[in-house]
Design a protein around this motif. Structure first.
Motif, PDB file in Angstrom:
ATOM      1  N   THR A   1       0.823  -1.210   0.000  1.00  0.00           N
ATOM      2  CA  THR A   1       0.000   0.000   0.000  1.00  0.00           C
ATOM      3  C   THR A   1       0.859   1.263   0.000  1.00  0.00           C
ATOM      4  O   THR A   1       0.590   2.208  -0.722  1.00  0.00           O
ATOM      5  CB  THR A   1      -0.923   0.015   1.234  1.00  0.00           C
ATOM      6  OG1 THR A   1      -1.613  -1.230   1.302  1.00  0.00           O
ATOM      7  CG2 THR A   1      -1.933   1.131   1.141  1.00  0.00           C
ATOM      8  N   TYR A   2       1.897   1.280   0.825  1.00  0.00           N
ATOM      9  CA  TYR A   2       2.772   2.450   0.942  1.00  0.00           C
ATOM     10  C   TYR A   2       4.206   2.041   0.592  1.00  0.00           C
ATOM     11  O   TYR A   2       5.016   1.769   1.476  1.00  0.00           O
ATOM     12  CB  TYR A   2       2.726   3.022   2.355  1.00  0.00           C
ATOM     13  CG  TYR A   2       1.335   3.354   2.827  1.00  0.00           C
ATOM     14  CD1 TYR A   2       0.601   4.370   2.227  1.00  0.00           C
ATOM     15  CD2 TYR A   2       0.747   2.657   3.869  1.00  0.00           C
ATOM     16  CE1 TYR A   2      -0.675   4.674   2.652  1.00  0.00           C
ATOM     17  CE2 TYR A   2      -0.530   2.959   4.305  1.00  0.00           C
ATOM     18  CZ  TYR A   2      -1.226   3.967   3.692  1.00  0.00           C
ATOM     19  OH  TYR A   2      -2.498   4.272   4.111  1.00  0.00           O
ATOM     20  N   PRO A   3       4.572   1.996  -0.704  1.00  0.00           N
ATOM     21  CA  PRO A   3       5.893   1.507  -1.088  1.00  0.00           C
ATOM     22  C   PRO A   3       7.051   2.444  -0.741  1.00  0.00           C
ATOM     23  O   PRO A   3       8.188   2.017  -0.700  1.00  0.00           O
ATOM     24  CB  PRO A   3       5.783   1.320  -2.597  1.00  0.00           C
ATOM     25  CG  PRO A   3       4.696   2.226  -3.013  1.00  0.00           C
ATOM     26  CD  PRO A   3       3.756   2.315  -1.865  1.00  0.00           C
TER      27      PRO A   3
ATOM     28  N   PRO B   1      -9.601   3.802   8.554  1.00  0.00           N
ATOM     29  CA  PRO B   1     -10.456   4.751   7.825  1.00  0.00           C
ATOM     30  C   PRO B   1      -9.885   5.136   6.456  1.00  0.00           C
ATOM     31  O   PRO B   1     -10.645   5.349   5.510  1.00  0.00           O
ATOM     32  CB  PRO B   1     -10.515   5.975   8.741  1.00  0.00           C
ATOM     33  CG  PRO B   1      -9.968   5.552  10.039  1.00  0.00           C
ATOM     34  CD  PRO B   1      -9.209   4.296   9.853  1.00  0.00           C
ATOM     35  N   GLU B   2      -8.559   5.212   6.347  1.00  0.00           N
ATOM     36  CA  GLU B   2      -7.954   5.566   5.064  1.00  0.00           C
ATOM     37  C   GLU B   2      -8.277   4.517   4.003  1.00  0.00           C
ATOM     38  O   GLU B   2      -8.589   4.847   2.859  1.00  0.00           O
ATOM     39  CB  GLU B   2      -6.427   5.705   5.191  1.00  0.00           C
ATOM     40  CG  GLU B   2      -5.977   6.830   6.089  1.00  0.00           C
ATOM     41  CD  GLU B   2      -5.849   6.401   7.536  1.00  0.00           C
ATOM     42  OE1 GLU B   2      -5.883   5.188   7.829  1.00  0.00           O
ATOM     43  OE2 GLU B   2      -5.735   7.296   8.386  1.00  0.00           O
ATOM     44  N   MET B   3      -8.176   3.246   4.376  1.00  0.00           N
ATOM     45  CA  MET B   3      -8.455   2.169   3.421  1.00  0.00           C
ATOM     46  C   MET B   3      -9.937   2.132   3.055  1.00  0.00           C
ATOM     47  O   MET B   3     -10.289   1.851   1.915  1.00  0.00           O
ATOM     48  CB  MET B   3      -8.015   0.825   3.981  1.00  0.00           C
ATOM     49  CG  MET B   3      -6.514   0.677   4.081  1.00  0.00           C
ATOM     50  SD  MET B   3      -5.671   0.891   2.510  1.00  0.00           S
ATOM     51  CE  MET B   3      -6.175  -0.582   1.657  1.00  0.00           C
ATOM     52  N   LYS B   4     -10.813   2.450   3.994  1.00  0.00           N
ATOM     53  CA  LYS B   4     -12.243   2.481   3.687  1.00  0.00           C
ATOM     54  C   LYS B   4     -12.541   3.594   2.682  1.00  0.00           C
ATOM     55  O   LYS B   4     -13.348   3.408   1.765  1.00  0.00           O
ATOM     56  CB  LYS B   4     -13.049   2.673   4.969  1.00  0.00           C
ATOM     57  CG  LYS B   4     -13.069   1.437   5.848  1.00  0.00           C
ATOM     58  CD  LYS B   4     -13.886   1.647   7.087  1.00  0.00           C
ATOM     59  CE  LYS B   4     -13.869   0.399   7.948  1.00  0.00           C
ATOM     60  NZ  LYS B   4     -14.602   0.576   9.194  1.00  0.00           N
ATOM     61  N   LEU B   5     -11.875   4.739   2.835  1.00  0.00           N
ATOM     62  CA  LEU B   5     -12.072   5.827   1.879  1.00  0.00           C
ATOM     63  C   LEU B   5     -11.504   5.479   0.517  1.00  0.00           C
ATOM     64  O   LEU B   5     -12.072   5.840  -0.522  1.00  0.00           O
ATOM     65  CB  LEU B   5     -11.432   7.119   2.401  1.00  0.00           C
ATOM     66  CG  LEU B   5     -12.188   7.813   3.527  1.00  0.00           C
ATOM     67  CD1 LEU B   5     -11.376   8.973   4.079  1.00  0.00           C
ATOM     68  CD2 LEU B   5     -13.541   8.284   3.047  1.00  0.00           C
ATOM     69  N   MET B   6     -10.392   4.778   0.485  1.00  0.00           N
ATOM     70  CA  MET B   6      -9.808   4.380  -0.789  1.00  0.00           C
ATOM     71  C   MET B   6     -10.719   3.392  -1.516  1.00  0.00           C
ATOM     72  O   MET B   6     -10.839   3.435  -2.738  1.00  0.00           O
ATOM     73  CB  MET B   6      -8.420   3.753  -0.560  1.00  0.00           C
ATOM     74  CG  MET B   6      -7.370   4.773  -0.185  1.00  0.00           C
ATOM     75  SD  MET B   6      -5.803   4.048   0.298  1.00  0.00           S
ATOM     76  CE  MET B   6      -5.287   3.245  -1.179  1.00  0.00           C
ATOM     77  N   ARG B   7     -11.361   2.506  -0.785  1.00  0.00           N
ATOM     78  CA  ARG B   7     -12.259   1.513  -1.391  1.00  0.00           C
ATOM     79  C   ARG B   7     -13.589   2.126  -1.821  1.00  0.00           C
ATOM     80  O   ARG B   7     -14.300   1.559  -2.633  1.00  0.00           O
ATOM     81  CB  ARG B   7     -12.538   0.375  -0.405  1.00  0.00           C
ATOM     82  CG  ARG B   7     -11.385  -0.516  -0.117  1.00  0.00           C
ATOM     83  CD  ARG B   7     -11.210  -1.627  -1.106  1.00  0.00           C
ATOM     84  NE  ARG B   7     -12.388  -2.457  -1.223  1.00  0.00           N
ATOM     85  CZ  ARG B   7     -12.761  -3.044  -2.355  1.00  0.00           C
ATOM     86  NH1 ARG B   7     -12.058  -2.914  -3.424  1.00  0.00           N
ATOM     87  NH2 ARG B   7     -13.846  -3.781  -2.397  1.00  0.00           N
TER      88      ARG B   7
END
Length: 147
Positions: free
Chosen positions: A98-100, A128-134
């Motif tokens: 996710t964060y290379p 929450p960041e991953m939920k917003l990305m999805r």
């Protein structure tokens, strides 16, 4: 070949004591190989291991991949017995992280398309960041139709 191969695997699995059984897996090892002679040494060492079904020695990536009923420590020790510098493969494909570019993940010495496997480079799926990305992802069936 299919039936006889499966029968042989079944017979060998039944004959071994339970504590000696090793699950089938793929072991990746980073090996410093400079020439074709180094590659031949490593191939010969991996071929004679018991339980190896297939292997791939890639000089460009400096990687040896062994698939079969083998233990990672045994493969590593056998490769080191050739006199080569070897350790476990520390990299993962760039697109799986996710964060290379997080501290410790990006490595100049890594092969093209790979970054170091560090725990803080992968995001928690419940964050929450991953939920917003999805939320706006094309693979999400409930994504915003405006996009």
């Amino acid at each position: 070949m299919g039936f006889l191969h499966n029968l042989r695997e079944f017979a060998s699995a039944c004959c071994k004591p339970k504590e000696k059984r090793v699950p089938k897996k793929t072991v990746n090892i980073r090996v410093k190989m400079d020439c074709e002679g180094c590659v031949k040494k490593v191939k010969h060492a991996v071929e004679k291991l018991e339980g190896v079904e297939s292997f791939d020695v890639n000089q460009k990536l400096q990687r040896v991949s062994v698939t079969g009923y083998v233990d990672a420590k045994e493969v590593l020790e056998e490769v080191r017995s050739t006199g080569k510098t070897a350790d476990n493969w520390p990299f993962v494909p760039y697109n799986l992280v996710t964060y290379p570019y997080v501290k410790g993940a990006y490595d100049i010495k890594a092969p093209s398309g790979f970054v170091r496997n560090v725990p803080h480079a992968n995001a928690d799926p419940k964050s929450p960041e991953m939920k917003l990305m999805r939320l706006f992802d094309d693979e999400n069936p409930d994504h915003c139709s405006i996009m």
